[in-house]
Design an enzyme around this catalytic site. Structure first.
Site, PDB file in Angstrom:
ATOM      1  N   ARG A 224      -0.383   6.575 -11.573  1.00  0.00           N
ATOM      2  CA  ARG A 224       0.541   6.669 -12.705  1.00  0.00           C
ATOM      3  C   ARG A 224       0.113   7.838 -13.591  1.00  0.00           C
ATOM      4  O   ARG A 224      -1.076   8.128 -13.719  1.00  0.00           O
ATOM      5  CB  ARG A 224       0.513   5.380 -13.539  1.00  0.00           C
ATOM      6  CG  ARG A 224       1.209   4.199 -12.904  1.00  0.00           C
ATOM      7  CD  ARG A 224       2.721   4.369 -12.853  1.00  0.00           C
ATOM      8  NE  ARG A 224       3.395   3.217 -12.289  1.00  0.00           N
ATOM      9  CZ  ARG A 224       3.772   3.081 -11.013  1.00  0.00           C
ATOM     10  NH1 ARG A 224       3.553   4.063 -10.147  1.00  0.00           N
ATOM     11  NH2 ARG A 224       4.381   1.987 -10.599  1.00  0.00           N
ATOM     12  N   HIS A 272       7.252  11.968  -8.024  1.00  0.00           N
ATOM     13  CA  HIS A 272       7.044  10.523  -7.823  1.00  0.00           C
ATOM     14  C   HIS A 272       7.747  10.037  -6.548  1.00  0.00           C
ATOM     15  O   HIS A 272       8.661   9.229  -6.613  1.00  0.00           O
ATOM     16  CB  HIS A 272       7.535   9.718  -9.037  1.00  0.00           C
ATOM     17  CG  HIS A 272       6.945   8.335  -9.078  1.00  0.00           C
ATOM     18  ND1 HIS A 272       6.724   7.639 -10.238  1.00  0.00           N
ATOM     19  CD2 HIS A 272       6.517   7.499  -8.081  1.00  0.00           C
ATOM     20  CE1 HIS A 272       6.207   6.451  -9.964  1.00  0.00           C
ATOM     21  NE2 HIS A 272       6.080   6.351  -8.644  1.00  0.00           N
TER      22      HIS A 272
HETATM   23  P1  NAP Z   1      -3.567  -3.206  -5.861  1.00  0.00           P
HETATM   24  O1  NAP Z   1      -3.473  -3.755  -4.475  1.00  0.00           O
HETATM   25  O2  NAP Z   1      -3.438  -4.135  -7.013  1.00  0.00           O
HETATM   26  O3  NAP Z   1      -4.966  -2.423  -5.948  1.00  0.00           O
HETATM   27  C1  NAP Z   1      -5.490  -1.986  -7.147  1.00  0.00           C
HETATM   28  C2  NAP Z   1      -6.951  -1.598  -6.915  1.00  0.00           C
HETATM   29  O4  NAP Z   1      -7.475  -1.054  -8.122  1.00  0.00           O
HETATM   30  C3  NAP Z   1      -7.828  -2.785  -6.555  1.00  0.00           C
HETATM   31  O5  NAP Z   1      -8.778  -2.417  -5.592  1.00  0.00           O
HETATM   32  C4  NAP Z   1      -8.536  -3.108  -7.873  1.00  0.00           C
HETATM   33  O6  NAP Z   1      -9.809  -3.713  -7.715  1.00  0.00           O
HETATM   34  C5  NAP Z   1      -8.682  -1.736  -8.451  1.00  0.00           C
HETATM   35  N1  NAP Z   1      -8.816  -1.774  -9.923  1.00  0.00           N
HETATM   36  C6  NAP Z   1      -7.930  -2.198 -10.842  1.00  0.00           C
HETATM   37  N2  NAP Z   1      -8.435  -2.072 -12.078  1.00  0.00           N
HETATM   38  C7  NAP Z   1      -9.685  -1.566 -11.929  1.00  0.00           C
HETATM   39  C8  NAP Z   1     -10.711  -1.200 -12.830  1.00  0.00           C
HETATM   40  N3  NAP Z   1     -10.566  -1.360 -14.161  1.00  0.00           N
HETATM   41  N4  NAP Z   1     -11.864  -0.731 -12.334  1.00  0.00           N
HETATM   42  C9  NAP Z   1     -12.049  -0.597 -10.999  1.00  0.00           C
HETATM   43  N5  NAP Z   1     -11.095  -0.900 -10.079  1.00  0.00           N
HETATM   44  C10 NAP Z   1      -9.929  -1.374 -10.550  1.00  0.00           C
HETATM   45  O7  NAP Z   1      -2.485  -2.073  -6.083  1.00  0.00           O
HETATM   46  P2  NAP Z   1      -1.759  -1.203  -4.960  1.00  0.00           P
HETATM   47  O8  NAP Z   1      -0.650  -1.980  -4.342  1.00  0.00           O
HETATM   48  O9  NAP Z   1      -2.779  -0.620  -4.078  1.00  0.00           O
HETATM   49  O10 NAP Z   1      -1.091  -0.064  -5.875  1.00  0.00           O
HETATM   50  C11 NAP Z   1      -1.874   0.756  -6.715  1.00  0.00           C
HETATM   51  C12 NAP Z   1      -0.989   1.569  -7.651  1.00  0.00           C
HETATM   52  O11 NAP Z   1      -0.369   2.633  -6.925  1.00  0.00           O
HETATM   53  C13 NAP Z   1       0.200   0.824  -8.251  1.00  0.00           C
HETATM   54  O12 NAP Z   1      -0.192   0.070  -9.364  1.00  0.00           O
HETATM   55  C14 NAP Z   1       1.131   1.970  -8.639  1.00  0.00           C
HETATM   56  O13 NAP Z   1       0.868   2.376  -9.958  1.00  0.00           O
HETATM   57  C15 NAP Z   1       0.752   3.088  -7.675  1.00  0.00           C
HETATM   58  N6  NAP Z   1       1.837   3.436  -6.730  1.00  0.00           N
HETATM   59  C16 NAP Z   1       2.314   4.718  -6.739  1.00  0.00           C
HETATM   60  C17 NAP Z   1       3.292   5.076  -5.826  1.00  0.00           C
HETATM   61  C18 NAP Z   1       3.825   6.473  -5.780  1.00  0.00           C
HETATM   62  O14 NAP Z   1       4.814   6.722  -5.086  1.00  0.00           O
HETATM   63  N7  NAP Z   1       3.205   7.427  -6.424  1.00  0.00           N
HETATM   64  C19 NAP Z   1       3.795   4.126  -4.925  1.00  0.00           C
HETATM   65  C20 NAP Z   1       3.289   2.842  -4.958  1.00  0.00           C
HETATM   66  C21 NAP Z   1       2.300   2.499  -5.878  1.00  0.00           C
HETATM   67  P3  NAP Z   1      -9.958  -5.170  -7.033  1.00  0.00           P
HETATM   68  O15 NAP Z   1      -9.534  -4.990  -5.592  1.00  0.00           O
HETATM   69  O16 NAP Z   1     -11.398  -5.453  -7.139  1.00  0.00           O
HETATM   70  O17 NAP Z   1      -9.061  -6.068  -7.804  1.00  0.00           O
HETATM   71  C1  GLV Z   2       5.752   3.164  -7.121  1.00  0.00           C
HETATM   72  O1  GLV Z   2       5.328   3.929  -7.925  1.00  0.00           O
HETATM   73  C2  GLV Z   2       5.420   1.775  -7.075  1.00  0.00           C
HETATM   74  O2  GLV Z   2       4.750   1.277  -7.994  1.00  0.00           O
HETATM   75  O3  GLV Z   2       5.821   1.110  -6.094  1.00  0.00           O
END
Ligand code: NAP
Ligand code: GLV
Length: 309
Positions: A224, A272
């Site tokens: 983000r 994005h």
């Molecule tokens: P997720 O499965 O919830 O994974 C988040 C990871 O971040 C987990 O490993 C978590 O640790 C870690 N984390 C969270 N807060 C932390 C902190 N304070 N310190 C250290 N580690 C921390 O999320 P996801 O599905 O992988 O998605 C991640 C993000 O990608 C989304 O929230 C979104 O903003 C972004 N995204 C972007 C796009 C794009 O097109 N650019 C698309 C999809 C998503 P734990 O495993 O220990 O809980």
């Molecule tokens: C994209 O940014 C998502 O959060 O799926």
């Protein structure tokens, strides 16, 4: 019982059609068409207009139409006491992994430099980097970060990850918590941000963090815009601490025309689009949760209110 879709990117009709084709018994409305707000049980949302969630008196839960949920918590009028679900989807993770790999290879082989040189008819080969010599650090080893880490390790990068809790991924050293962040950063030539945006991670890509990376490290922010302190990135590039960055996400989207990113040579931008919820892949889990809610079963992919992700 019915579902309302609230998003402003012109994709409401696409999601409505896909949901109804998948299950013709569903009653689905666009937030812009006439609908009985009392009958709405689920709001399927993606960057909804602020305030648009507060007038549904019988809402049972809020479903993010993406992986992130930061935009729901940012809307102070949203009924965030209700359960919130998010998208957890294999295709979304694969798309993210392909994107990150493409960006890294583009950077290692300096393809953007050669494109510019082509327009100038300049013949000038540079040294290049090899995959085996590059250490990639993934901030956030969740659903997306783990996929990216595993795929990069498979093609030969040295990969390590950082998360709240320690992970057990083959050949991928796992660093956990604030105390281990520095050690992780010290060995990350390329840093990929895949953290959720929360109060703990806001502004994490800042001067202090850049200084802990190896000199000339490269930043990829696909999480983000709020993770990055834009001015700190500019300063770190200008003083050669950071060699450049690839950004897919921004504080304001679309990025305002007068933002310095647009004309900054060392910053590569995409709008994005790194990984976008795929209708065919994601509709089944939206419907599954709707049925679960109707049957009083636990919802899938629930967000923790305490953690904010
Ligand atoms: P997720 O499965 O919830 O994974 C988040 C990871 O971040 C987990 O490993 C978590 O640790 C870690 N984390 C969270 N807060 C932390 C902190 N304070 N310190 C250290 N580690 C921390 O999320 P996801 O599905 O992988 O998605 C991640 C993000 O990608 C989304 O929230 C979104 O903003 C972004 N995204 C972007 C796009 C794009 O097109 N650019 C698309 C999809 C998503 P734990 O495993 O220990 O809980
Ligand atoms: C994209 O940014 C998502 O959060 O799926």
């Amino acid at each position: 019982m019915s579902i309302v879709i609230i998003r402003q990117d012109g994709k409401v009709a696409l999601w409505k059609k896909a949901l109804q084709e998948y299950d013709p018994s569903l009653e689905v409305y666009s937030y812009l068409e006439p609908h009985d707000k009392e009958k709405i049980k689920v709001a399927l949302v993606w960057k909804h207009p602020e305030g648009s969630l507060k007038d549904y008196p019988n809402l049972a839960y809020i479903a993010s139409n993406g992986a992130g949920v930061d935009f729901i918590f940012e809307d102070v009028s949203a009924p965030t006491h209700l359960p919130i679900t998010r998208v957890v989807d294999e295709q979304l993770a694969i798309d993210m992994s392909e994107y990150v790999l493409a960006i890294i290879l583009h950077n290692l082989k300096k393809l953007d430099v050669y494109k510019v040189n082509q327009t100038r008819k300049t013949w000038q080969p540079f040294p290049y980097k090899r995959i085996a010599d590059v250490r990639v650090g993934i901030l956030g080893l969740g659903v997306l970060g783990s996929q990216v880490a595993k795929d990069l390790e498979n093609v030969g990068f040295k990969v390590q990850g950082w998360s709240n809790t320690r992970k057990d991924l083959k050949n991928i050293p796992s660093y956990a918590g604030k105390e281990e962040l520095s050690a992780f950063l010290n060995i990350s030539d390329i840093l990929v941000c895949l953290l959720p945006l929360t109060k703990d991670t806001k502004g994490i890509l800042n001067k202090q963090l850049f200084e802990q990376l190896p000199k000339n490290a490269f930043i990829i922010n696909v999480a983000r815009g709020g993770h990055l302190v834009d001015q700190d990135l500019r300063d770190a590039i200008n003083n050669d601490q950071i060699s450049g960055a690839s950004l897919d996400v921004y504080h304001d989207e679309p990025l305002p025309k007068d933002h310095f990113f647009w004309t900054f040579d060392e910053i590569m931008m995409t709008p994005h689009y790194a990984s976008v919820s795929d209708v065919k892949s994601v509709v089944p889990q939206i419907v599954e949760n709707y049925k679960r809610m109707q049957a009083n079963l636990p919802l899938l992919h629930l967000v923790s209110k305490n953690r904010g992700y």
